[in-house]
Scaffold this active site. Structure first.
Site, PDB file in Angstrom:
ATOM      1  CG  HIS A   1      56.574  41.883  28.080  1.00 12.02           C
ATOM      2  ND1 HIS A   1      56.023  41.667  26.831  1.00 12.02           N
ATOM      3  CD2 HIS A   1      55.529  42.126  28.915  1.00 12.02           C
ATOM      4  CE1 HIS A   1      54.711  41.782  26.906  1.00 12.02           C
ATOM      5  NE2 HIS A   1      54.381  42.059  28.145  1.00 12.02           N
ATOM      6  N   GLY A  60      41.560  49.928  34.678  1.00 13.82           N
ATOM      7  CA  GLY A  60      42.104  48.816  35.448  1.00 13.82           C
ATOM      8  C   GLY A  60      42.899  49.276  36.654  1.00 13.82           C
ATOM      9  NE  ARG A  61      45.276  46.373  42.864  1.00  8.36           N
ATOM     10  CZ  ARG A  61      46.541  46.216  43.226  1.00  8.36           C
ATOM     11  NH1 ARG A  61      47.447  45.881  42.315  1.00  8.36           N
ATOM     12  NH2 ARG A  61      46.928  46.379  44.483  1.00  8.36           N
TER      13      ARG A  61
END
Length: 302
Positions: A108, A261-262
């Site tokens: 990540h 958010g998306r």
């Protein structure tokens, strides 16, 4: 924050997104990224690159976002209450790579920039980000390489930064309810302001430029190793820990969900397959036990 400084960050993050996708595509010549360009009606835009079903990369998301609004969500103001109720602007690039081969670790990476106004309408800004590694089977040389590269990214900006941000990663990527570390850490920093914007931005760029040199050599070293059902089963078991951390503790996930958010872009960080077992114990004297006892602990690697 000046608009030209925001534009510099945006230009850099978009270019880094393309570089990372191009490098990962070279590992997957038969599987292409899909690109999703989206708009946020309340203020903002983004570009998501997603890859799934590859021979090397089982699932990958490379997300760029640039959003703004009149009020920061609680996850962004918990340590900065003076910013509650103020307007903000945020840019970020976030990458999550879930490999197919259990001997290749998950990774990540993210860089983010916030500019906000406090109650006195004074601009406040900071950088955050870092990168971390989550192996399923431990190799000392991989861990040493990962942390040596992280140290190189920090060294030009001060000898104290690597040990400071390495410790922060060890503390941040800790699953409190399991009393265990998610992986071997790396770097984590937030609320970062060095002497001025130029130096802070240069540091953020150094982190971005060292991510691929830290990760790709490990991928190439491990991606051809043979594996079977046992290794895949353990990989999916450990992926469950990844999901638990992301949905309970991860600041970026919490910010995105609280902010409205998306969802597709936020939850692209989750692995494609995962399993949980009730009260399952690791086989004694196994390599799986060795991972948890010798690698998933806070230790010095360089």
């Amino acid at each position: 924050m000046q608009s030209d400084e925001i534009q510099k960050i945006k230009t850099y993050l978009l270019a880094l997104q393309e570089t990372i996708c191009s490098t990962l595509s070279a590992l997957e010549p038969d599987t292409a990224f899909i690109q999703d360009i989206w708009q946020r009606p309340e203020g903002g835009e983004g570009r998501t690159h997603a890859l799934s079903g590859g021979a090397v990369i089982e699932k990958c998301g490379v997300n760029f976002s640039h959003v703004w609004g009149e009020q920061l969500p609680a996850s962004a103001t918990s340590k900065r209450p003076e910013l509650a109720g103020g307007g903000f602007e945020a840019l970020g690039l976030s990458i999550i790579i879930h490999p197919r081969n259990p001997y290749v670790p998950t990774t990540h990476f993210n860089l983010r920039f916030f500019s906000a106004n406090n109650l006195q309408d004074e601009p406040v800004w900071w950088f955050g980000g870092g990168f971390d590694l989550t192996p399923y089977y431990g190799f000392v040389e991989d861990c040493v390489h990962w942390h040596q590269t992280a140290k190189k990214a920090c060294e030009p900006f001060g000898e104290d930064l690597y040990p400071r941000f390495k410790q922060w990663a060890d503390e941040y990527f800790y699953i409190k309810h399991r009393k265990e570390h998610r992986g071997i850490g790396g770097l984590f920093f937030d609320d970062l302001r060095l002497n001025d914007f130029a130096l802070s931005f240069a540091f953020a760029q150094s982190i971005g430029e060292h991510f691929l040199p830290a990760y790709i050599p490990i991928v190439k070293r491990r991606m051809q190793l043979p594996y079977g059902e046992r290794e895949r089963d353990f990989q999916n078991y450990r992926r469950g820990r990844y999901v638990e951390f992301n949905l309970v503790y991860d600041r970026g996930t919490l910010f995105g969900l609280q902010f409205g958010g998306r969802t597709e872009s936020i939850l692209i960080s989750l692995p494609p397959e995962v399993i949980w077992r009730y009260d399952w114990n690791l086989p004694k004297n196994s390599v799986e036990t060795q991972l948890c006892e010798d690698f998933l602990v806070a230790r010095d690697w360089v």
